[in-house]
Design an enzyme around this catalytic site. Structure first.
Site, PDB file in Angstrom:
ATOM      1  CB  ALA A   1      19.744  -8.446 -15.203  1.00 23.28           C
ATOM      2  CB  CYS A   2      16.369  -5.717 -18.190  1.00 24.40           C
ATOM      3  SG  CYS A   2      17.316  -4.505 -19.076  1.00 24.40           S
ATOM      4  N   PRO A   3      14.575  -5.958 -15.489  1.00 26.12           N
ATOM      5  CG  PRO A   3      12.327  -5.724 -14.802  1.00 26.12           C
ATOM      6  CD  PRO A   3      13.487  -6.695 -14.804  1.00 26.12           C
TER       7      PRO A   3
ATOM      8  CB  CYS B   1      18.607  -5.473 -22.112  1.00 23.76           C
ATOM      9  SG  CYS B   1      17.750  -5.397 -20.563  1.00 23.76           S
ATOM     10  CB  ALA B   2      19.892  -1.492 -18.501  1.00 23.25           C
TER      11      ALA B   2
END
Lengths: 406, 76
Positions: free
Chosen positions: B13-15, B42-43
């Site tokens: 997951a981000c970040p 999101c990435a």
């Protein structure tokens, strides 16, 4: 540093993944064409700048721009359309194979549909990027209803600014207009100007430009700067509409595709550009109304025309220009043209070594235009060993004359 | 000869994909290509955004449903 580009072949390459590109994709994908959409950043294009789209048919409860574009995207993917998110570096439309290059690939396509759209000109004021779609808007037709009872600010004084500003007064409680010029000067037409001046809901802030946008999660205040006095003028507003012009994304096609003075691509009503096999659809075209609904119409036409163009190319290359042939270009709806068909059929029976092609122009001029430049009918084109050797026009059209050229 | 480095960030997951990409590209030479595999949407946004801001060439391809390859060429 120049690496070998990976070559990929497609039937259709669509440049741009907004409402037009996605719709063209749906049509091409459904026609079972191997289709690629190239989008610079994220699919959905400029429609995703709109919170609520209330005038796109089929969504009586309205839908967000992003929501609607995601549905378009899903639909295109369902038909097997491929997507790559990267920008196009270069195009070469001079040959039958159309070339579109990205930093990594060289795409070879039978047809290209240009759907690059246009982008609103920005003020470049502070915090602008942050509030695009979060208080900064570009389309009154799209967003006016959400401004009911609110105060809004319009930037600009051209036709779009003043006409859209007046439209906003039907919803908003107050429409303030920031105008860069001196009192009394507006860029719009005189009729719009006098109507705007008479509109009690409109207020004009002359000699002002945007200094900065302010707010929390959403923008709620614009700081204007008076160019004469240097004074900062804060304007509280629910939305700020920028109408300081649009810039078509067409720099890639300069000198290749015909454009209007403002850089919009010129097409005919079949979305054909001046280059065979290259079509354009949506906001990138020179036209009157730029909406999702008009993009969809353009792109449907462009998709179908691209399909037709590819089918005609195949007939032309593999059937008509193969060996010896007599191509009769005619209009099936014309009785005289139909009459001459009998003569062509006689020739077909008498000359085994020639293949007869009846090219009906009633539905499409495409093949006729490939056979002779004017595409005029009736006429006969004689092909020997895959090459056009003679075009016999209407005036000289007779069985005897054809036979003399065989 | 420029090389291609594949960075597997699937399931991350981000970040994390962004941080890993930054670190990976630091070690690479100009002209090299980094392929970041991600499956967090999101990435798929923040990695290309960062790479474009650096002035690198970027391409994103959805290789499978909800799975992307972000191809970054270190141009400077």
């Amino acid at each position: 540093m120049d690496r070998e580009k990976i070559v990929e072949k497609y039937d259709v390459v669509i440049i741009g993944g907004g409402a037009s590109g996605l719709t063209a994709g749906i049509y091409c994908g459904r026609a079972r064409l191997n289709t690629l959409v190239l989008e610079e950043s994220l699919v959905g294009g400029i429609a995703t700048n709109t919170w609520e789209i209330e005038n796109y048919p089929g969504f009586p409860e309205s839908i967000s721009g992003t929501g609607l574009m995601n549905l378009f995207y899903q639909q295109a993917k369902k038909f097997g359309v491929k997507f790559k998110l990267t920008n196009v570096k270069n195009v070469d439309f001079s040959g039958d194979v159309k070339i579109v290059e990205t930093f990594r690939n060289r795409y070879e396509a039978k047809a290209v549909i240009i759907c690059n759209g246009s982008k609103p000109r920005l003020t470049n004021a502070e915090n602008e990027q942050q509030y695009i779609g979060k208080g900064i808007a570009f389309c009154a037709t799209c967003d006016a209803a959400s401004c009911t009872g609110e105060e809004v600010l319009v930037i600009g004084s051209g036709d779009a600014a003043i006409e859209e500003g007046m439209f906003l007064t039907k919803f908003a409680s107050k429409v303030k207009v920031s105008i860069i010029h001196d009192e009394g000067i507006m860029d719009c037409n005189a009729i719009a100007k006098s109507a705007a001046l008479a509109n009690p809901k409109m207020e004009f802030l002359h000699n002002t430009v945007v200094e900065r946008f302010e707010g929390g999660e959403e923008m709620n205040r614009v700081i204007l700067k008076n160019l004469k006095t240097g004074a900062l003028v804060p304007v509280d507003c629910f939305r700020c509409f920028l109408f300081i012009g649009y810039i078509p994304n067409t720099s890639l096609y300069k000198g290749i595709i015909d454009m209007s003075g403002k850089g919009y691509i010129l097409t005919n009503e079949n979305m054909e550009t001046n280059v065979h096999g290259v079509f354009a659809a949506g906001d990138v075209r020179e036209k009157f109304l730029r909406q999702v609904a008009t993009c969809v119409g353009d792109a449907a036409t462009a998709g179908v025309m691209a399909e037709k163009y590819i089918a005609e190319s195949e007939i032309f290359e593999n059937i008509i220009m193969n060996g010896n042939g007599i191509a009769y270009i005619y209009d099936a709806s014309d009785a005289e043209h139909r009459e001459f068909l009998e003569e062509i059929e006689k020739l077909e029976a008498e000359y085994d070594e020639y293949c007869c092609h009846k090219v009906d122009t009633y539905k499409s001029q495409g093949l006729a235009k490939r056979l002779c430049k004017t595409g005029h009918c009736p006429s006969v084109v004689i092909i020997k060993n895959g090459k056009i050797v003679k075009v016999i026009d209407e005036e000289h059209l007779s069985k005897k004359n054809i036979e003399e050229n065989l | 000869m420029s090389k291609e480095v594949v960075l597997d960030c699937l399931g991350e997951a981000c970040p994390i994909p962004l941080v890993k990409s930054e670190k990976a590209i630091e070690k690479m030479a100009v002209g090299d290509v980094l392929v970041v595999q991600v499956d967090h949407s999101c990435a798929m946004k923040n990695v290309p955004e960062w790479a474009r801001k650096q002035g690198y060439e970027v391409e994103v391809e959805e290789v499978d449903d909800g799975e992307w390859e972000i191809i970054i060429e270190k141009t400077k």
